[in-house]
Structure formats: structure tokens, C-alpha cells
Scaffold this active site. Structure first.
Site, mmCIF file in Angstrom:
data_model
loop_
_atom_site.group_PDB
_atom_site.id
_atom_site.type_symbol
_atom_site.label_atom_id
_atom_site.label_comp_id
_atom_site.label_asym_id
_atom_site.label_seq_id
_atom_site.Cartn_x
_atom_site.Cartn_y
_atom_site.Cartn_z
ATOM 1 C CB SER A 73 -0.885 0.005 1.261
ATOM 2 O OG SER A 73 -1.528 1.254 1.446
ATOM 3 C CE1 TYR A 95 -4.487 -2.110 4.925
ATOM 4 C CE2 TYR A 95 -3.425 -0.006 4.521
ATOM 5 C CZ TYR A 95 -4.033 -1.151 4.050
ATOM 6 O OH TYR A 95 -4.179 -1.336 2.694
#
Length: 269
Positions: free
Chosen positions: A145, A158
Site C-alpha cells: 500500500s 495497517y
């Protein structure tokens, strides 16, 4: 890329019943690869994904629903995939998300996000990379990401998992860089780091922004992107899939240890 580049190859794509994972599985299938689907799917979702891959051209489609929060289930998934043949391509795409301030983040969410987004990738790579090295060809593409390169508030587990995935990928890339030959394709490990992409995982943030602004979905997306992504455009899952397919080409034998942002300039700032 010609249709022969991945003909005869077999790919395991985790988290592939929807979104980016399904788009990647379809793109690999269109290049002639057999595909092992994986995901905790809603009723009918797994069969719909399987049908989409057959339509795309996959010569073989297997499908499994192991829970990646459990290490023994990750190993069982790999064993189930190997029972159908060698795995030449591994795409670790499965991911979960929960947004909250660090002090309010439930510990259980930390454990689950780290397990699915990072530890599962460690286990699939640990189990499959030696086999790839022995064969002289292997491709690992970890879907990290933009949050594996830069941080954002309210995403502590995350961000920690995605930064860890980038680091893990670099270590693996170094350890397997000398495996195989140009002729065989070698073994590479890379990350793709999407920014804002049209997937279910970002929908809660879009909904929250739309509610806060009293705005439409499109206006909420524009407002979210204005903060981070200079292009002002989201990516589509199919666009991320094309990057993954390119990394799997035999010609990409010397592209390893990279973290490729597809983020509209976010990390260039």
C-alpha cells in the site's frame, strides 16, 4: 506481453474473490496462467469468481477459503494449492483494515490485521520460495500500500503491517536474487503499493466522509483525494493488475526488491 508468457504457470492469489485480488487473478488467467483463488467469500461469491477466471482463459481454477488469521490455516492453504501442482507465482493480496486512533485501537484488531496483512505473507513466502528457487523461476508480488511507504493517522496496525511487508519483501528479494538464470526467469520478490483504489476496503472511509460533508459519494472521493493524491483520480483494480502481470514477465528477472507506488504522485510529495 504475449499470451505465451505465463502459459503453463500457476498462480496463488490470496484475497482474490473481489477487488484488486480478483482483478489480478483475472489478468493472470488472461495470460494463460492457472489460478488458485482464495478468500472468505459470501455465498456464491467464490463460484462467481471461479466462473470469471474460466471466462478469462484460466486453464485450471482451484478455490479455497482458509482463514489467514491462523498460521496453521495458512500452511493448509499452501499445501492445498501445491496438491494441484507447482505454484510459480504468489500474490499476497489478502488484507483487512480498521480505522481508529492508536489509543482506541482494539488489541484484537491489531492482532488480526498483523496476522492477515503481514504474517500470512511471511508464511506463504517461507513455504513457497524454496520451491521457486529449485525450479529456477518464481514471482512473488506482495500488494502492500502507499501506507507501506508513508503513514496516516488512525491506521496504526495497517501501516505497521504494510511497512513490515515492504521490509520483508526486500529481505526475501536479497536472499533469492541469485536463484535461477535469465533463461529460466529467476526468482523475484516485489511490492506494489496502491494509493486510493476503487475497492470495498475504502468504502467505509468514503461513507464517513460523505456523511461528514453531507455530500455525494463522488464529492466525498474528490475530498479524500485532495488531501493526499495529487492526480485527483482513483486507480481501478484492473490497472493494479496490469502492473502485477508485468512483474511476472520473464523479462522482469532483474526487477526485484522494488516497492512500486501506483498513487497519483502521493509519495512524490
Amino acid at each position: 506481453m504475449s499470451t505465451s508468457d505465463l502459459q503453463g504457470r500457476r498462480a496463488l492469489v490470496t484475497g482474490s474473490v473481489q477487488g484488486i485480488g480478483l482483478a489480478i487473478a483475472e489478468a493472470l488467467a488472461a495470460q494463460g496462467a492457472a489460478v488458485v483463488l482464495h478468500g472468505l467469500a459470501r455465498p456464491g461469491e467464490l463460484e462467481a469468481a471461479r466462473a470469471a477466471l474460466r471466462q478469462a482463459g484460466a486453464p485450471q481454477v482451484d478455490a479455497f477459503a482458509h482463514d489467514l488469521r491462523q498460521p496453521d490455516q495458512v500452511e493448509a492453504l499452501v499445501n492445498a494449492a501445491l496438491a494441484g501442482g507447482a505454484v510459480d507465482i504468489l500474490v499476497n493480496n489478502a488484507g483487512i483494515q480498521h480505522t481508529a486512533a492508536l489509543a482506541q485501537m482494539p488489541r484484537a484488531k491489531w492482532d488480526d490485521i498483523l496476522a492477515v496483512n503481514l504474517s500470512a505473507a511471511f508464511d506463504t513466502m517461507r513455504l513457497l520460495l524454496p520451491r521457486m528457487a529449485e525450479a529456477g523461476y518464481g514471482r512473488v508480488v506482495n500488494i502492500a500500500s502507499v501506507h507501506g511507504l508513508v503513514a496516516s493517522v488512525q491506521k496504526a496496525p495497517y501501516v505497521a503491517a504494510k511497512f513490515g511487508l515492504v521490509g520483508l519483501s526486500r529481505v526475501a528479494a536479497l536472499e533469492y536474487a541469485a536463484a535461477g538464470l535469465r533463461a529460466s526467469g529467476g526468482v523475484t520478490v516485489n511490492c506494489v503499493c496502491p494509493g486510493w483504489t476503487e475497492t470495498a476496503i475504502i468504502q467505509p472511509q468514503i461513507d464517513a466522509r460523505a456523511a461528514a460533508l453531507g455530500a455525494s459519494r463522488d464529492d466525498a472521493i474528490r475530498d479524500l483525494l485532495r488531501e493526499k493524491q495529487p492526480s485527483g483520480r482513483t486507480s481501478l483494480p484492473q490497472e493494479i493488475a496490469r502492473v502485477v502481470c508485468w512483474l511476472c514477465e520473464p523479462a522482469a528477472h532483474n526487477l526485484t526488491g522494488a516497492s512500486i507506488p501506483v498513487d497519483g504522485g502521493w509519495t512524490a510529495q
